[in-house]
Design an enzyme around this catalytic site. Structure first.
Site, PDB file in Angstrom:
ATOM      1  NE  ARG B 125      -4.024  -2.104   2.015  1.00 38.87           N
ATOM      2  CZ  ARG B 125      -3.894  -3.084   2.896  1.00 38.87           C
ATOM      3  NH1 ARG B 125      -2.993  -2.997   3.858  1.00 38.87           N
ATOM      4  NH2 ARG B 125      -4.658  -4.145   2.834  1.00 38.87           N
ATOM      5  CE  LYS B 147      -2.825  12.097 -15.463  1.00 34.76           C
ATOM      6  NZ  LYS B 147      -3.415  12.244 -16.816  1.00 34.76           N
ATOM      7  CD  GLU B 189       4.021  13.794 -24.508  1.00 34.42           C
ATOM      8  OE1 GLU B 189       3.473  14.856 -24.164  1.00 34.42           O
ATOM      9  OE2 GLU B 189       3.412  12.704 -24.579  1.00 34.42           O
ATOM     10  CE  LYS B 231       3.195  15.739 -16.474  1.00 35.26           C
ATOM     11  NZ  LYS B 231       3.456  14.426 -17.068  1.00 35.26           N
ATOM     12  CD  GLU B 241      -6.338  14.178 -16.770  1.00 39.70           C
ATOM     13  OE1 GLU B 241      -5.151  13.852 -16.552  1.00 39.70           O
ATOM     14  OE2 GLU B 241      -7.014  13.721 -17.683  1.00 39.70           O
ATOM     15  NE  ARG B 245      -1.707  15.525 -14.566  1.00 40.66           N
ATOM     16  CZ  ARG B 245      -0.918  14.901 -13.698  1.00 40.66           C
ATOM     17  NH1 ARG B 245      -1.112  15.039 -12.414  1.00 40.66           N
ATOM     18  NH2 ARG B 245       0.059  14.141 -14.126  1.00 40.66           N
ATOM     19  CG  ASN B 249      -4.699  14.177 -21.278  1.00 42.30           C
ATOM     20  OD1 ASN B 249      -3.696  13.530 -21.014  1.00 42.30           O
ATOM     21  ND2 ASN B 249      -5.661  14.394 -20.396  1.00 42.30           N
ATOM     22  CG  HIS B 252      -1.804  12.556 -25.052  1.00 43.55           C
ATOM     23  ND1 HIS B 252      -1.130  13.695 -25.444  1.00 43.55           N
ATOM     24  CD2 HIS B 252      -0.904  11.807 -24.344  1.00 43.55           C
ATOM     25  CE1 HIS B 252       0.114  13.641 -24.968  1.00 43.55           C
ATOM     26  NE2 HIS B 252       0.270  12.513 -24.307  1.00 43.55           N
ATOM     27  CG  HIS B 256      -3.782   7.551 -25.377  1.00 39.83           C
ATOM     28  ND1 HIS B 256      -4.381   8.078 -24.251  1.00 39.83           N
ATOM     29  CD2 HIS B 256      -2.451   7.597 -25.145  1.00 39.83           C
ATOM     30  CE1 HIS B 256      -3.442   8.433 -23.378  1.00 39.83           C
ATOM     31  NE2 HIS B 256      -2.266   8.153 -23.906  1.00 39.83           N
ATOM     32  CG  HIS B 269       3.405   8.122 -25.523  1.00 41.35           C
ATOM     33  ND1 HIS B 269       2.037   7.965 -25.632  1.00 41.35           N
ATOM     34  CD2 HIS B 269       3.600   9.257 -24.814  1.00 41.35           C
ATOM     35  CE1 HIS B 269       1.434   8.959 -25.002  1.00 41.35           C
ATOM     36  NE2 HIS B 269       2.351   9.760 -24.498  1.00 41.35           N
TER      37      HIS B 269
END
Lengths: 366, 366
Positions: B125, B147, B189, B231, B241, B245, B249, B252, B256, B269
């Site tokens: 955890r 993330k 990016e 960022k 997000e 935020r 994307n 993206h 994606h 990517h």
């Protein structure tokens, strides 16, 4: 509708309630509306085939004909509490178009609650979820406190998150279909709660053992409410288990070892903790727990009725306990009982002390 | 030791720094000591066989002979970013006796960082971890912001947590062994960061494309520092997000979709995002982005050198984009560019608009 108790649970990161009472299940949609509002949300219920066969009709009765949740099934049993099962559920969520606004409902025992809570914690990095626990153990313990997770081959709950439900709905009526062993297993966790924090709860269970085992509603409701109150009190002071919360693990060092060595198939979790508490009492006896208290606790444990233990050696149990995650920085943290109602965490219990306590507590020979 | 820049990253839940400079790697143990103190801690480095073959000697050079980290290997490639790989790593941690005080080091590109960060988030955890990104994409983007996660068959990053590293150590010297395609992928990016938030960065990349592609240190360091500053600025305002935020994307949605349809094997990517940005620019052009800006951006993207696209139809890409997790409550959130340096999130982009933009941006026929 019968009387509903509202038990508040407040931690550093969350505030929610357990609603406790008889035959609450049919009112679930109303409670969901109270929490999540009128805006239509997609609900996904994760449950076991057995629970769903018994209770789906009542569960669905309050939903509009076209507004019921989608159903995801997870087979019963601790050996399904693994990442592979979680991935299958996540894939089903994705295929069904679940998104960040979707809400999961854990409808089942501790395994369903732990897996569903963890799924909610990590699907799209976090969904809301609620707990509808259907076993006594889940109602008195695992549905509250925010621990979620799955097992590794190497040990129990080694993978997980802290993620609190938005609501816990504990319907004592659902317990009517529970096998007697499951009732007993839950009572062991309640007995633990009394032992570590509240002498009155211990004595209540001691006095009402027979009524509790035959599920007399009033006694059982009192035990659930008191167990949850104690857990909430401990968790509110130490959500992340930096210190105090460790006392909730009383009996769990050896309990987990028994479960691991029997591949989570031999005993129910609560039963393994029952045996583990016998060991913890014997270790505590050597460190100041009065003999009168120790003997009285052993009698109370035995009165609940422990199933016989699978064939295990003390040495193997000791080794299995050494890998328990309650070790931090290489130190074993052990929860010892000072007296009935008060526990403390020590880090100087030697392997030899633990070995002796295992032998005495589990009635194993030398 | 050459000059080290310290870039602060502060969010609602975490505060840490990126150390950026040339040939920092050998000083890693010293930085670990600064953060985690003198008390001995167990370190586990997760890396790829390729990176470890190239850089293990430098990586280990600062550790005492008996104080180096244990090494866990994850094969390179996006298709290893799955729960099964994570479970294997977790099992190795458990077998090696990792506990709650152990510290993970992600030493690799974006996949290594995402998987290691997620492993740190959920092993027992939550463990502390640090990022030592070895690709430009990881240095300018994925190592910062918290993330973490893995992919499902159904889509990218559908399983994960927010979990911040305690430190990011970005050594530009490590980039020397990077293939040119990886440099280009990272620059896409950075171009994105400029487009959505900082016209000056966009123009810097536009002016220095040639120097950046041949990894001229000073230009590259400037681009990394500015990308991370942007960022950090966005993430500090909206860690989870909920709104702002989402602009990260940009490009993206379709990026994606391209990755999913090519099973994460066709393009890097950053390259997929490069193509996705072309689509987002075309969609934005129809919604107010001036033609002069749109054309200038397309030229800048093409100047970085996009690899050719696998054979895909616009309709399949649209369908794949529909399952993207940026949909919340059934609504598609799309990041559109208002002008160079400013983006906004809209939720009314129709399937038909997206389909037309896909056709134009990817130069597909009708």
């Amino acid at each position: 509708m019968s009387r509903v108790r509202t038990l508040p649970i407040q931690t550093a990161s969350a505030a929610y309630s357990m609603l406790l009472g008889e035959d609450l299940l049919a009112d679930l949609p109303q409670h969901l509306g109270d929490i999540f509002g009128e805006r239509p949300r997609r609900y996904f219920v994760v449950t076991s085939p057995e629970i769903w066969a018994l209770w789906s009709e009542v569960f669905l009765s309050g939903f509009a004909a076209d507004g019921g949740p989608a159903v995801l099934l997870l087979p019963a049993g601790e050996h399904h509490k693994r990442l592979a099962a979680l991935e299958r559920l996540a894939q089903q969520l994705a295929t069904a178009g679940a998104d960040r606004g979707s809400i999961l409902i854990a409808f089942g025992g501790g395994v369903i609650g732990d897996v569903t809570g963890f799924l909610a914690a990590i699907y799209m990095r976090g969904l809301d979820f609620i707990q509808v626990p259907t076993t006594l153990l889940a109602q008195v313990d695992s549905s509250v406190g925010g621990k979620t997770g799955v097992n590794l081959a190497a040990g129990k709950n080694l993978i997980g998150s802290f993620h609190h439900p938005r609501l816990v709905l504990a319907d004592t009526g659902v317990l009517r279909t529970l096998p007697p062993a499951e009732v007993r297993a839950g009572l062991f966790e309640s007995l633990k709660a009394g032992l570590i924090y509240d002498r009155a709860l211990f004595e209540f269970i001691e006095r009402h053992t027979e009524a509790l085992l035959r599920q007399e509603t009033e006694s059982l409701t009192h035990v659930i409410a008191e167990s949850v109150r104690i857990k909430a009190c401990v968790v509110s002071q130490d959500e992340r288990e930096a210190g105090l919360r460790m006392i909730l693990n009383f009996g769990h060092t050896v309990g987990h070892a028994i479960e691991a060595l029997t591949h989570y198939r031999g005993l129910l979790h609560g039963e393994a903790v029952g045996w583990g508490m016998r060991v913890a009492v014997e270790a505590s006896r050597k460190r100041g727990l009065p003999d009168t208290d120790a003997d009285r606790i052993l009698r109370a444990i035995d009165a609940l009725g422990l199933p016989s233990l699978p064939r295990l050696t003390a040495r193997r149990l000791l080794n299995a306990a050494a890998g328990d995650k309650k070790r931090i920085g290489g130190i074993r943290h052990f929860v010892q009982l000072d007296r009935i109602g008060q526990a403390s965490v020590v880090n100087d219990l030697s392997d030899d002390e633990l070995l002796q306590a295992i032998r005495r507590g589990l009635k194993l020979g030398q």
